[in-house]
Scaffold this active site. Structure first.
Site, PDB file in Angstrom:
ATOM      1  N   HIS A  32      48.308 -50.956   3.182  1.00 27.45           N
ATOM      2  CA  HIS A  32      47.063 -51.128   3.780  1.00 27.45           C
ATOM      3  C   HIS A  32      45.967 -49.550   3.071  1.00 27.45           C
ATOM      4  O   HIS A  32      46.726 -49.193   1.989  1.00 27.45           O
ATOM      5  CB  HIS A  32      47.087 -50.469   5.327  1.00 27.45           C
ATOM      6  CG  HIS A  32      48.009 -49.671   5.189  1.00 27.45           C
ATOM      7  ND1 HIS A  32      48.175 -48.231   4.961  1.00 27.45           N
ATOM      8  CD2 HIS A  32      49.407 -49.419   5.654  1.00 27.45           C
ATOM      9  CE1 HIS A  32      49.244 -47.258   4.865  1.00 27.45           C
ATOM     10  NE2 HIS A  32      50.580 -47.923   5.874  1.00 27.45           N
ATOM     11  N   GLY A  34      46.120 -46.485   3.536  1.00 27.67           N
ATOM     12  CA  GLY A  34      46.155 -45.702   3.705  1.00 27.67           C
ATOM     13  C   GLY A  34      47.097 -45.174   2.548  1.00 27.67           C
ATOM     14  O   GLY A  34      48.101 -44.243   1.612  1.00 27.67           O
ATOM     15  N   HIS A  35      47.924 -46.407   1.144  1.00 26.31           N
ATOM     16  CA  HIS A  35      48.350 -46.618   0.427  1.00 26.31           C
ATOM     17  C   HIS A  35      46.831 -46.344  -0.674  1.00 26.31           C
ATOM     18  O   HIS A  35      46.975 -46.260  -1.558  1.00 26.31           O
ATOM     19  CB  HIS A  35      49.180 -47.676   0.144  1.00 26.31           C
ATOM     20  CG  HIS A  35      50.387 -48.400   1.134  1.00 26.31           C
ATOM     21  ND1 HIS A  35      49.985 -49.378   2.301  1.00 26.31           N
ATOM     22  CD2 HIS A  35      51.306 -47.539   0.746  1.00 26.31           C
ATOM     23  CE1 HIS A  35      51.308 -49.574   2.354  1.00 26.31           C
ATOM     24  NE2 HIS A  35      52.554 -48.330   2.309  1.00 26.31           N
ATOM     25  N   ASP A 148      54.333 -39.374   7.158  1.00 25.22           N
ATOM     26  CA  ASP A 148      55.621 -39.200   6.861  1.00 25.22           C
ATOM     27  C   ASP A 148      56.075 -37.354   6.561  1.00 25.22           C
ATOM     28  O   ASP A 148      56.104 -37.394   5.956  1.00 25.22           O
ATOM     29  CB  ASP A 148      56.570 -40.233   6.256  1.00 25.22           C
ATOM     30  CG  ASP A 148      56.047 -41.230   6.941  1.00 25.22           C
ATOM     31  OD1 ASP A 148      56.714 -41.945   7.721  1.00 25.22           O
ATOM     32  OD2 ASP A 148      55.793 -42.400   5.979  1.00 25.22           O
ATOM     33  N   SER A 183      49.905 -47.268   9.679  1.00 28.63           N
ATOM     34  CA  SER A 183      51.366 -48.239   9.302  1.00 28.63           C
ATOM     35  C   SER A 183      51.140 -49.471   9.335  1.00 28.63           C
ATOM     36  O   SER A 183      50.503 -50.615   9.549  1.00 28.63           O
ATOM     37  CB  SER A 183      51.985 -47.561  10.606  1.00 28.63           C
ATOM     38  OG  SER A 183      53.570 -48.303  10.366  1.00 28.63           O
TER      39      SER A 183
END
Ligand code: PAF
Length: 300
Positions: A32, A34-35, A148, A183
């Site tokens: 997504h 975030g990656h 994280d 996430s």
């Protein structure tokens, strides 16, 4: 973009020229934004960008959770290619752990707290696979999301303790248009669950506003975050806690770089989120992350 399946092939694909800076983006897959943010940070700072996709069995303490983790390498390859990844390393289980590893990497002092207690063995599973990826790929830099927070503390510490020749680069959390942290698990939320899940981040954002207004008491920030989750229908809050960013020890007053972490279960999906409390010229500066304007690719 090249697709590789062994460490040796990956290193050979990276090192086609000498003295090139290699950035690694380790992931579990189901990409997504975030990656994408991790890959883009690596792209900006490296000559060659390697991303890995491996659903690491060592870090899942429930078999059902491991099996439910969404997987779609073709989809991920399209997103990774567009984000500027040069080499996508997708090892199979035999390349990573042809037999159960006898060597485990554990940092007990950073593996506890409310998150570690609920996921026995999780952080040792992460530390072991990250050490293996760093040893096998040999990047100059590796990119990890702030989402994280405990994992980031753990990985930073293991690199220091073992003198691994790699720089750990933290990247801000990416959030949906309403604040929900991205996430891969969000894809499993029902529409009611999706609406309620925003309570995790809305509590954190309220806490950020309180910090901006001068609040420094961890108990007050925890109460703000818990209250938002408790009020949301179908959300089962697990915890809210303020901990030091390096040692992950609970603190009472925000007097150092720290994070307010929350966890809750929505339907059958367990979600975590946090708010980093950075310091900027002596002032506490909450990191609200990067917000998307469009619905996330995680639903596509
Ligand atoms: O954050 C993740 O995606 C995973 O924990 C990691 C770092 C790829 C290790 O499996």
């Amino acid at each position: 973009m090249r697709l590789t399946t062994t460490f040796a092939e990956t290193r050979a694909a990276m090192r086609t020229a000498t003295d090139r800076i290699a950035g690694l983006v380790p992931t579990l897959g189901y990409w997504h934004e975030g990656h994408v943010a991790l890959a883009e940070a690596a792209r900006r700072e490296s000559d060659v960008v390697v991303a890995s996709i491996f659903v690491n069995p060592l870090q899942f303490n429930q078999q059902a959770d491991l099996e439910a983790y969404p997987r779609d390498v073709d989809r991920d390859a399209g997103i990774a290619d567009a984000a500027g990844v040069d080499v996508l390393f997708v090892p199979d289980a035999s390349e990573m752990f042809s037999e159960p590893p006898m060597t485990r990497v554990s940092i007990d002092a950073l593996s506890g707290g409310p998150e570690g207690e609920r996921r026995p063995g999780h952080f040792s599973g992460v530390a072991t696979v990250v050490t293996k990826l760093l040893a096998g790929v040999q990047p100059d830099r590796a990119y990890f999301g702030r989402k994280d927070a405990q994992q980031l503390a753990l990985v930073s510490r293991l690199v220091r303790d073992l003198s691994l020749p790699v720089e750990i680069q933290p990247v801000a959390t990416v959030r949906e248009f309403d604040g929900l942290a991205l996430s891969s698990r969000n894809a499993r939320l029902t529409s009611g669950g999706r609406a309620a899940a925003v309570s995790l981040s809305s509590g954190l954002m309220r806490a950020a506003d309180a910090v901006d207004a001068g609040e420094r008491s961890a108990a007050v920030l925890v109460e703000i975050a818990m209250e938002a989750m408790e009020r949301a229908p179908g959300v089962r809050p697990e915890y809210a806690v303020v901990a030091g960013a390096d040692d992950v020890q609970e603190i009472e007053t925000v007097d150092r770089v720290s994070f307010l972490a929350v966890a809750a279960t929505v339907g059958d999906v367990r979600l975590i989120d946090n708010l980093y409390l950075d310091f900027d010229e002596g002032r506490v500066a909450p990191d609200r992350g990067v917000w998307l304007q469009e619905p996330s690719a995680v639903y596509r």
